[in-house]
Design an enzyme around this catalytic site. Structure first.
Site, short mmCIF file in Angstrom:
data_model
loop_
_atom_site.label_atom_id
_atom_site.label_comp_id
_atom_site.label_asym_id
_atom_site.label_seq_id
_atom_site.Cartn_x
_atom_site.Cartn_y
_atom_site.Cartn_z
N SER A 35 0.85 -1.19 0.00
CA SER A 35 0.00 0.00 0.00
C SER A 35 0.89 1.24 0.00
O SER A 35 2.03 1.19 0.49
CB SER A 35 -0.90 0.01 1.24
OG SER A 35 -1.52 1.27 1.41
N TYR B 171 -1.55 -0.80 10.43
CA TYR B 171 -1.63 -1.08 8.99
C TYR B 171 -0.43 -0.49 8.26
O TYR B 171 0.22 -1.16 7.45
CB TYR B 171 -2.93 -0.51 8.45
CG TYR B 171 -3.17 -0.77 6.98
CD1 TYR B 171 -3.68 -2.00 6.55
CD2 TYR B 171 -2.90 0.20 6.02
CE1 TYR B 171 -3.92 -2.25 5.21
CE2 TYR B 171 -3.13 -0.03 4.67
CZ TYR B 171 -3.65 -1.25 4.27
OH TYR B 171 -3.87 -1.49 2.94
#
Length: 271
Positions: free
Chosen positions: A143, A157
């Site tokens: 990501s 995350y």
């Protein structure tokens, strides 16, 4: 003749979003696709779509952060179909509490388990046969939070995605001369079901302007179908238009905060 005829491709998080679209694309190139995820019924729907289109798919539900289940999964696939040629690490999980002030240790470990530890476990499981054959492709969906972490994804995350980006670079630097191709894909916001769990779920109009699952799947397809002599170590996919996320960040800051903190916040803002 497909570009991946005779190849075995294992895709995690294959029931929805990027995983689903990636699995379908790899199957259209002739790969036998192993669909991995937690929900067997959802995986079966993807398998049915692949089969109906003339492809081949195996459904293998598993919790990929569990080393024993990984061992059983890889053994089962190798027994039924053969050694894995392509590993697509796509499964991911976002945090429920996004501000590190209130992120519990259990949630931290859970997020790192799915997004980082599972990639290590699966890679370690498929590497021996790839090295023995002198060929293999490992594609991991990280990501942009790896490079620019914030409250949208949360502390755990961002840390996990940065860790997996580092791990993929390690694989590239260590095993490229053994014929192993390691690709890390860093998408911006992608319109997947994970958006429903955001502190401030985006509208459909906002989602339509985001990166779409098929966009990332096309990158997975590219990395997997390039000639063995060629590798893409890292690929960034971002939306053309940058949206204002300031309001989302403020909402995310307080998601999961203790009740006394939230009551004080309401008083401070006159609510």
């Amino acid at each position: 003749m497909g570009l991946l005829d005779g190849k075995i491709a294992l895709v995690t998080g294959a029931g929805t979003g990027i995983g689903r679209e990636s699995a379908i694309k790899l199957a259209t190139e002739g790969a036998t696709v192993v669909l991995v995820g937690r929900r067997e019924a959802v995986l079966a729907e993807v398998a049915a779509a692949i089969t109906e289109a003339g492809g081949t798919a195996l459904v293998k539900p598993a919790h990929i952060e569990d080393s024993e289940q990984i061992h059983s999964l890889i053994h089962s696939v190798q027994s039924e179909a053969g050694p894995i040629d392509i590993l697509v690490n796509n499964a991911g999980a976002g945090g429920r509490v996004l501000n590190v002030r209130w992120t519990s240790e259990d949630e931290w470990n859970e997020i790192l388990g799915v997004n980082l530890t599972a990639v290590y476990l699966l890679t370690q499981a498929v590497l021996p046969s790839m090295l023995e054959r002198g060929a293999g492709t490992i594609v991991t969906v990280s990501s942009l939070a790896a490079a620019n972490p914030n409250l949208l994804g949360g502390a755990a995350y961002g840390a996990a995605k940065a860790g997996v980006r580092n791990f993929m670079t390690y694989l590239h630097n260590t095993f490229r001369n053994d014929g192993i191709r390691a690709t890390c894909i860093l998408p911006g916001e992608v319109s997947t079901p994970i958006m429903d769990n955001r502190a401030n779920p985006p509208s459909q109009e906002v989602r339509d302007a985001m990166v779409q699952p098929d966009d990332v799947a096309r990158a997975v397809h590219l990395a997997a179908t390039l000639p063995p002599r060629t590798v893409i170590p890292e690929l960034v996919i971002a939306p053309t238009r940058q949206r204002d996320i300031s309001g989302d960040l403020e909402v995310s800051r307080w998601k999961g905060a203790p009740e006394d903190i939230l009551r004080g916040l309401d008083v401070h803002h006159g609510r």
